[in-house]
Scaffold this motif. Structure first.
Motif, mmCIF file in Angstrom:
data_model
loop_
_atom_site.group_PDB
_atom_site.id
_atom_site.type_symbol
_atom_site.label_atom_id
_atom_site.label_comp_id
_atom_site.label_asym_id
_atom_site.label_seq_id
_atom_site.Cartn_x
_atom_site.Cartn_y
_atom_site.Cartn_z
ATOM 1 N N LEU A 223 0.841 -1.196 0.000
ATOM 2 C CA LEU A 223 0.000 0.000 0.000
ATOM 3 C C LEU A 223 0.873 1.243 0.000
ATOM 4 O O LEU A 223 1.844 1.315 0.753
ATOM 5 C CB LEU A 223 -0.867 0.023 1.268
ATOM 6 N N SER A 224 0.501 2.212 -0.831
ATOM 7 C CA SER A 224 1.230 3.487 -0.803
ATOM 8 C C SER A 224 0.418 4.476 0.021
ATOM 9 O O SER A 224 -0.498 5.119 -0.489
ATOM 10 C CB SER A 224 1.394 4.028 -2.227
ATOM 11 N N LEU A 225 0.743 4.560 1.291
ATOM 12 C CA LEU A 225 0.023 5.473 2.176
ATOM 13 C C LEU A 225 0.868 6.719 2.429
ATOM 14 O O LEU A 225 2.094 6.641 2.511
ATOM 15 C CB LEU A 225 -0.317 4.772 3.496
ATOM 16 N N GLU A 226 0.193 7.845 2.545
ATOM 17 C CA GLU A 226 0.927 9.117 2.662
ATOM 18 C C GLU A 226 0.975 9.660 4.085
ATOM 19 O O GLU A 226 1.873 10.406 4.431
ATOM 20 C CB GLU A 226 0.273 10.157 1.747
ATOM 21 N N SER A 227 -0.012 9.337 4.882
ATOM 22 C CA SER A 227 -0.053 9.942 6.218
ATOM 23 C C SER A 227 0.601 9.028 7.253
ATOM 24 O O SER A 227 0.439 7.804 7.196
ATOM 25 C CB SER A 227 -1.501 10.214 6.626
ATOM 26 N N ALA B 80 0.736 3.954 10.465
ATOM 27 C CA ALA B 80 0.708 3.310 11.782
ATOM 28 C C ALA B 80 -0.550 2.459 11.961
ATOM 29 O O ALA B 80 -0.492 1.338 12.463
ATOM 30 C CB ALA B 80 0.772 4.378 12.875
ATOM 31 N N PHE B 81 -1.682 2.989 11.509
ATOM 32 C CA PHE B 81 -2.956 2.303 11.757
ATOM 33 C C PHE B 81 -3.138 1.074 10.860
ATOM 34 O O PHE B 81 -3.569 0.021 11.325
ATOM 35 C CB PHE B 81 -4.109 3.292 11.552
ATOM 36 N N PHE B 82 -2.794 1.219 9.589
ATOM 37 C CA PHE B 82 -3.079 0.119 8.658
ATOM 38 C C PHE B 82 -1.899 -0.845 8.490
ATOM 39 O O PHE B 82 -2.099 -2.015 8.197
ATOM 40 C CB PHE B 82 -3.467 0.671 7.285
ATOM 41 N N LEU B 83 -0.694 -0.338 8.630
ATOM 42 C CA LEU B 83 0.461 -1.216 8.420
ATOM 43 C C LEU B 83 1.192 -1.535 9.725
ATOM 44 O O LEU B 83 2.187 -2.271 9.717
ATOM 45 C CB LEU B 83 1.432 -0.569 7.415
ATOM 46 N N HIS B 84 0.702 -0.955 10.817
ATOM 47 C CA HIS B 84 1.277 -1.178 12.148
ATOM 48 C C HIS B 84 2.763 -0.816 12.178
ATOM 49 O O HIS B 84 3.541 -1.483 12.844
ATOM 50 C CB HIS B 84 1.081 -2.643 12.595
#
Lengths: 111, 182
Positions: free
Chosen positions: B167-171, B176-180
């Motif tokens: 997943l390419s997450l920016e925030s 922290a929440f989705f990838l721990h």
């Protein structure tokens, strides 16, 4: 030090639809006023009060638009409150994403 | 007779989709709860649970929303309680004493609301402004909202969510929440 702020209280109006047919916002009234430091501190308290009104709306409590208008008018002239600067960009982010109709994608994956 | 068999087959297929959907929602929620240090269970959400329950109840004619209602609000068949103004004010007082765990609940709430909007077009059309308002009150920014949508889309595309998800997450909040990951 006095600071000029524009007061734009807005409410979500179920009778007013956006281009996509969803309920959208309408402005109740607007005004530009001067605030000193003391008033600004008071404004923060009033801002929180407005947030409560907003959440009441969000939570779909039986609060009619007259009551919202009454409360908005009570704080008019005291605070800066502009939902456009807050939640609407978040709504636009969701609209720009691919999540609408996502269940169809999921069902296609399962089949 | 042959028609009947086909009908049963078709029902079996629909049932299997519901079962898979149920398992996916349960697994994802268990994973998200783990990011807040909780081992599992029903929503705690505080007072916001009522809003979520109302959404699920209002649109539970949709079988997938009914599944979500059954998972997050098991055995709740009566009318949904309403919240009075004082309760809302109390909620904001609680928000001042924020802890990481409470943030996790807020993140989880917005995630499942967006997920429900993706599952049901009526929720999307009618409730999205409210969901955005609530996210704003819970201090979501545009990057976070984008990340939350990315994960909803990722899951509904048939992907599995875990620490190694592509997943390419920016925030930082989303990472922290989705990838721990911190």
């Amino acid at each position: 030090m006095a600071k000029r702020v524009k007061v734009i209280p807005v409410v979500r109006d179920k009778n007013l639809k956006s281009n996509k047919g969803r309920p959208t916002y309408r402005t109740l009234k607007s005004a530009t006023i001067q605030l000193n430091d003391l008033q600004k501190a008071e404004a923060v308290k009033l801002f929180n009060m407005m947030k409560n009104i907003l959440v009441n709306t969000v939570l779909d409590v039986d609060i009619n638009s007259k009551k919202i208008q009454f409360m908005a008018e009570r704080i008019l002239g005291h605070i800066e409150f502009d939902i456009d600067a807050g939640s609407r960009p978040l709504e636009k982010v969701v609209d720009a994403s691919n999540i609408r109709g996502g269940i169809q994608k999921y069902l296609k994956y399962l089949s | 007779m042959a028609f009947g068999r086909q009908d049963n087959k078709s029902n079996d297929g629909a049932d299997m989709k519901i079962v898979k959907f149920t398992t996916m929602v349960q697994e994802v929620d268990r994973y998200l709860l783990a990011s807040g240090g909780r081992s599992g269970g029903v929503f705690i959400f505080g007072k916001y649970k009522v809003y979520y329950s109302q959404i699920l109840k209002r649109y539970n004619a949709d079988q997938f929303i009914a599944v979500m209602e059954n998972i997050f609000n098991p055995g709740k068949s009566g009318p949904v309680d309403l919240i009075d103004e004082m309760t809302v004010i109390q909620t904001f007082k609680e928000m001042k004493n924020k802890t990481e765990k409470k943030y996790t609940e807020y993140y989880r709430l917005i995630f499942w609301l967006l997920f429900a909007a993706a599952v049901n077009d009526e929720i999307y059309n009618n409730e999205l402004p409210s969901i955005a308002d609530l996210a704003y009150c819970l201090e979501f920014n545009e990057k976070m909202m984008g990340d939350w949508c990315v994960v909803v889309d990722y899951l509904l595309s048939g992907n599995h969510l875990d620490e190694n998800s592509n997943l390419s997450l920016e925030s930082p909040e989303g990472i922290a929440f989705f990838l721990h990951r911190t």
